[in-house]
Design a protein around this motif. Sequence first.
Motif, PDB file in Angstrom:
ATOM      1  N   LEU A  88       0.824  -1.209   0.000  1.00 14.37           N
ATOM      2  CA  LEU A  88       0.000   0.000   0.000  1.00 14.37           C
ATOM      3  C   LEU A  88       0.856   1.255   0.000  1.00 14.37           C
ATOM      4  O   LEU A  88       0.430   2.305  -0.487  1.00 14.37           O
ATOM      5  CB  LEU A  88      -0.927  -0.002   1.220  1.00 14.37           C
ATOM      6  CG  LEU A  88      -2.119  -0.962   1.124  1.00 14.37           C
ATOM      7  CD1 LEU A  88      -2.778  -1.125   2.483  1.00 14.37           C
ATOM      8  CD2 LEU A  88      -3.127  -0.459   0.110  1.00 14.37           C
ATOM      9  N   LEU A  89       2.023   1.159   0.547  1.00 16.77           N
ATOM     10  CA  LEU A  89       2.927   2.304   0.525  1.00 16.77           C
ATOM     11  C   LEU A  89       3.546   2.526  -0.837  1.00 16.77           C
ATOM     12  O   LEU A  89       4.214   3.518  -1.065  1.00 16.77           O
ATOM     13  CB  LEU A  89       4.038   2.114   1.559  1.00 16.77           C
ATOM     14  CG  LEU A  89       3.622   2.279   3.025  1.00 16.77           C
ATOM     15  CD1 LEU A  89       4.795   1.956   3.925  1.00 16.77           C
ATOM     16  CD2 LEU A  89       3.101   3.679   3.300  1.00 16.77           C
ATOM     17  N   GLY A  90       3.302   1.595  -1.752  1.00 15.65           N
ATOM     18  CA  GLY A  90       3.815   1.772  -3.112  1.00 15.65           C
ATOM     19  C   GLY A  90       4.911   0.806  -3.480  1.00 15.65           C
ATOM     20  O   GLY A  90       5.473   0.889  -4.559  1.00 15.65           O
ATOM     21  N   ASN A  91       5.242  -0.147  -2.595  1.00 12.55           N
ATOM     22  CA  ASN A  91       6.278  -1.109  -2.926  1.00 12.55           C
ATOM     23  C   ASN A  91       5.689  -2.219  -3.768  1.00 12.55           C
ATOM     24  O   ASN A  91       4.736  -2.869  -3.354  1.00 12.55           O
ATOM     25  CB  ASN A  91       6.863  -1.718  -1.649  1.00 12.55           C
ATOM     26  CG  ASN A  91       7.638  -0.693  -0.858  1.00 12.55           C
ATOM     27  OD1 ASN A  91       8.394   0.056  -1.428  1.00 12.55           O
ATOM     28  ND2 ASN A  91       7.434  -0.659   0.450  1.00 12.55           N
ATOM     29  N   PRO A  92       6.209  -2.490  -4.937  1.00  9.56           N
ATOM     30  CA  PRO A  92       5.723  -3.595  -5.754  1.00  9.56           C
ATOM     31  C   PRO A  92       6.224  -4.921  -5.212  1.00  9.56           C
ATOM     32  O   PRO A  92       7.030  -4.980  -4.296  1.00  9.56           O
ATOM     33  CB  PRO A  92       6.322  -3.307  -7.124  1.00  9.56           C
ATOM     34  CG  PRO A  92       7.583  -2.589  -6.806  1.00  9.56           C
ATOM     35  CD  PRO A  92       7.304  -1.769  -5.567  1.00  9.56           C
TER      36      PRO A  92
ATOM     37  N   THR B   3       7.832   1.781 -12.209  1.00  7.96           N
ATOM     38  CA  THR B   3       7.279   0.457 -11.941  1.00  7.96           C
ATOM     39  C   THR B   3       5.795   0.556 -11.644  1.00  7.96           C
ATOM     40  O   THR B   3       5.375   1.325 -10.776  1.00  7.96           O
ATOM     41  CB  THR B   3       7.973  -0.223 -10.744  1.00  7.96           C
ATOM     42  OG1 THR B   3       9.371  -0.316 -10.995  1.00  7.96           O
ATOM     43  CG2 THR B   3       7.401  -1.610 -10.497  1.00  7.96           C
ATOM     44  N   LYS B   4       5.004  -0.207 -12.387  1.00  5.02           N
ATOM     45  CA  LYS B   4       3.597  -0.433 -12.057  1.00  5.02           C
ATOM     46  C   LYS B   4       3.490  -1.821 -11.444  1.00  5.02           C
ATOM     47  O   LYS B   4       4.113  -2.769 -11.938  1.00  5.02           O
ATOM     48  CB  LYS B   4       2.722  -0.416 -13.312  1.00  5.02           C
ATOM     49  CG  LYS B   4       2.375   0.929 -13.880  1.00  5.02           C
ATOM     50  CD  LYS B   4       1.421   0.717 -15.051  1.00  5.02           C
ATOM     51  CE  LYS B   4       1.020   2.035 -15.697  1.00  5.02           C
ATOM     52  NZ  LYS B   4       0.098   1.804 -16.840  1.00  5.02           N
ATOM     53  N   SER B   5       2.705  -1.955 -10.409  1.00  4.89           N
ATOM     54  CA  SER B   5       2.506  -3.284  -9.850  1.00  4.89           C
ATOM     55  C   SER B   5       1.079  -3.413  -9.335  1.00  4.89           C
ATOM     56  O   SER B   5       0.472  -2.429  -8.898  1.00  4.89           O
ATOM     57  CB  SER B   5       3.506  -3.565  -8.726  1.00  4.89           C
ATOM     58  OG  SER B   5       3.530  -2.495  -7.805  1.00  4.89           O
ATOM     59  N   THR B   6       0.553  -4.617  -9.423  1.00  5.86           N
ATOM     60  CA  THR B   6      -0.808  -4.897  -8.966  1.00  5.86           C
ATOM     61  C   THR B   6      -0.804  -6.198  -8.194  1.00  5.86           C
ATOM     62  O   THR B   6      -0.350  -7.231  -8.696  1.00  5.86           O
ATOM     63  CB  THR B   6      -1.784  -5.019 -10.154  1.00  5.86           C
ATOM     64  OG1 THR B   6      -1.742  -3.827 -10.932  1.00  5.86           O
ATOM     65  CG2 THR B   6      -3.209  -5.238  -9.659  1.00  5.86           C
ATOM     66  N   TYR B   7      -1.286  -6.112  -6.954  1.00  4.88           N
ATOM     67  CA  TYR B   7      -1.449  -7.287  -6.127  1.00  4.88           C
ATOM     68  C   TYR B   7      -2.905  -7.714  -6.254  1.00  4.88           C
ATOM     69  O   TYR B   7      -3.814  -7.008  -5.813  1.00  4.88           O
ATOM     70  CB  TYR B   7      -1.087  -6.966  -4.676  1.00  4.88           C
ATOM     71  CG  TYR B   7      -1.276  -8.117  -3.727  1.00  4.88           C
ATOM     72  CD1 TYR B   7      -0.427  -9.216  -3.763  1.00  4.88           C
ATOM     73  CD2 TYR B   7      -2.295  -8.096  -2.785  1.00  4.88           C
ATOM     74  CE1 TYR B   7      -0.605 -10.265  -2.888  1.00  4.88           C
ATOM     75  CE2 TYR B   7      -2.470  -9.141  -1.902  1.00  4.88           C
ATOM     76  CZ  TYR B   7      -1.630 -10.233  -1.963  1.00  4.88           C
ATOM     77  OH  TYR B   7      -1.814 -11.279  -1.113  1.00  4.88           O
ATOM     78  N   LEU B   8      -3.156  -8.842  -6.940  1.00  2.00           N
ATOM     79  CA  LEU B   8      -4.515  -9.277  -7.250  1.00  2.00           C
ATOM     80  C   LEU B   8      -5.144 -10.034  -6.088  1.00  2.00           C
ATOM     81  O   LEU B   8      -4.456 -10.549  -5.203  1.00  2.00           O
ATOM     82  CB  LEU B   8      -4.499 -10.136  -8.509  1.00  2.00           C
ATOM     83  CG  LEU B   8      -4.078  -9.347  -9.759  1.00  2.00           C
ATOM     84  CD1 LEU B   8      -3.322 -10.224 -10.729  1.00  2.00           C
ATOM     85  CD2 LEU B   8      -5.283  -8.725 -10.432  1.00  2.00           C
ATOM     86  N   ALA B   9      -6.470 -10.087  -6.105  1.00  2.00           N
ATOM     87  CA  ALA B   9      -7.200 -10.663  -4.982  1.00  2.00           C
ATOM     88  C   ALA B   9      -6.880 -12.134  -4.759  1.00  2.00           C
ATOM     89  O   ALA B   9      -6.988 -12.638  -3.638  1.00  2.00           O
ATOM     90  CB  ALA B   9      -8.704 -10.481  -5.191  1.00  2.00           C
ATOM     91  N   ASN B  10      -6.478 -12.841  -5.812  1.00  2.00           N
ATOM     92  CA  ASN B  10      -6.162 -14.263  -5.679  1.00  2.00           C
ATOM     93  C   ASN B  10      -4.715 -14.514  -5.257  1.00  2.00           C
ATOM     94  O   ASN B  10      -4.275 -15.657  -5.180  1.00  2.00           O
ATOM     95  CB  ASN B  10      -6.458 -15.006  -6.981  1.00  2.00           C
ATOM     96  CG  ASN B  10      -5.635 -14.492  -8.152  1.00  2.00           C
ATOM     97  OD1 ASN B  10      -4.747 -13.659  -7.982  1.00  2.00           O
ATOM     98  ND2 ASN B  10      -5.938 -14.971  -9.342  1.00  2.00           N
TER      99      ASN B  10
ATOM    100  N   SER C  59      -0.098   0.078  -7.501  1.00  2.00           N
ATOM    101  CA  SER C  59       0.850   1.137  -7.151  1.00  2.00           C
ATOM    102  C   SER C  59       1.696   1.475  -8.367  1.00  2.00           C
ATOM    103  O   SER C  59       1.931   0.635  -9.232  1.00  2.00           O
ATOM    104  CB  SER C  59       1.748   0.714  -5.984  1.00  2.00           C
ATOM    105  OG  SER C  59       2.684  -0.244  -6.398  1.00  2.00           O
ATOM    106  N   THR C  60       2.136   2.731  -8.429  1.00  2.00           N
ATOM    107  CA  THR C  60       3.079   3.185  -9.451  1.00  2.00           C
ATOM    108  C   THR C  60       4.151   3.999  -8.755  1.00  2.00           C
ATOM    109  O   THR C  60       3.835   4.847  -7.909  1.00  2.00           O
ATOM    110  CB  THR C  60       2.380   4.049 -10.511  1.00  2.00           C
ATOM    111  OG1 THR C  60       1.332   3.289 -11.113  1.00  2.00           O
ATOM    112  CG2 THR C  60       3.355   4.480 -11.599  1.00  2.00           C
TER     113      THR C  60
END
Length: 520
Positions: free
Chosen positions: A25-29, A97-104, A84-85
């Motif tokens: 949430l702080l933006g770390n991928p 860096t773009k990153s997405t932590y998905l629900a699964n 996060s970006t």
Amino acid sequence: MYIARWKEEHHMKKILTLGLIFLFLLGNPSILLAEETPKPEPASPVETGPSPEPIVPAETNPPSGPASPAEASPPPKVTTPIESTRTDPVANGKMDTKSTYLANGDIYWMKRIHFNKKLKASYKMSFVIPGKSGTFKYVEDIKGVKKWRTVPLTGTLPKYVGFISTDQYHMIVSHPTTYITGKQNTITQSSSSTPITVTANKNGGYTLVIEFAQTPGTWNEIWGLESTEPLIDWEKPPMEAVWLYYDLDIERKWSWDGFYVKTPASYSPTGKNMFWRIPANAVALSFVRTGGSRAAEDLGWIMLRVSIAHQNKDGYWETGPRSQWLWKDYGVKEGFFDTRFNTDMGLAMLYGYRMYEEEEFIRSAERYANWLIKHAQKEHWTVQKEGQEGWLVADYGQQAPHKRVHASLNHQLAELNYLYEMFMETQQEAYRVYADKLLYGIKNTASLWIKPDGDLHYAYENGKGIKPDYPYLTYNDLWETQRILKTLNGEVDPDLTKLMESKKKFMDKHKIKGYNPRPL
């Protein structure tokens, strides 16, 4: 050499802690980069007639839900993907860096690197994935002939988007590519690129090394999707056939800000290895329409999120380059509105809403539907028959003055299909009213569409049919219209049936394959 390493080694089978989510949430991928001390120095467009039909099959048999975590104690539940970006300094430049932590629990990331000055030394970064045995599966494309290949996960990997599988981990990774930004939503791929190299570590795991030439004025890109669970069940018979045609790195490019395709010679600008950002993402539409794999469900969400960012305030997605024939024949310049590409993208948003139940996707679909109605009100031919008014809507348009463009049958069918689908989803009667107007545009001119040889005309303009039709795309659109009408009214339309019968006889006579063979 300049080296950057991902700090985390992705021991994803460990329980994800609240601390990890807090960092995210702080933006770390999922993949965090740190540089080492530098060592010394020692990369369906508009044609003059119908463009080639898209080859994007749909996946089938979507899974019932995401796979369960491997651990007995589940990780903290995340019901909405976390994005996060960030931008980090690197030696001689910066890394976005773009990153997405998905629900699964899966993780998607994309990295884009810019260099300040030219250096002889290459820039390297590496990351580690767990596992003791692994393979790299990819589609080899030799002069347009595509075949699946699988090689051991070691040495130099082929220069394709590929699927890494180990006994502990699964990943889709792109080939490192260098680009130059062009005008009007275009990019040009540089010929210089270095393949990923893989080394098996003594204590387990694999180290993947990515290398880029340090050249200013370019940007370098790589993306990946990671999971502790198989992203695709290759044992399911359709999967290899379906993914064989999901081109993400040859004629088409999945990039930081969207989906790109090769720029045709009829566009300006154009050039060798130039790609333009197309409004429609046919791969995303297939992903969200039928699912079929964990990878499709993950990437479908990601691709729709990226596309929403480029939907303009009026509700549509612009075609950036100028189509020379549209400019010459109709005075339509760059930044125009293409009804087919946009309608396909609107449909992807609608199906994305049905798959993910994300409100922003249905809001996007509504914004486009409302724009489509405005366009139809302004740019149409009125055709009357037995007191029933119908509209044939121009394929292209823009705010600047221009001559009205023809109305092609496949565009018209896609538009009315979309409006009927929007009516069924939202129960807003206006969508059905305008869909009916477009349907009667075809019904009132049904005899005009059939050519003497039984094929269909491509488009209507000034009271007559013009140009040769696609081999089979229009037939498939007619089939879809009939399916929707049968759902709404309990029966198919007899005028459309005549068009389908004539087209099918022509296709069978000329041994044309690819049309939808299913009965209605």
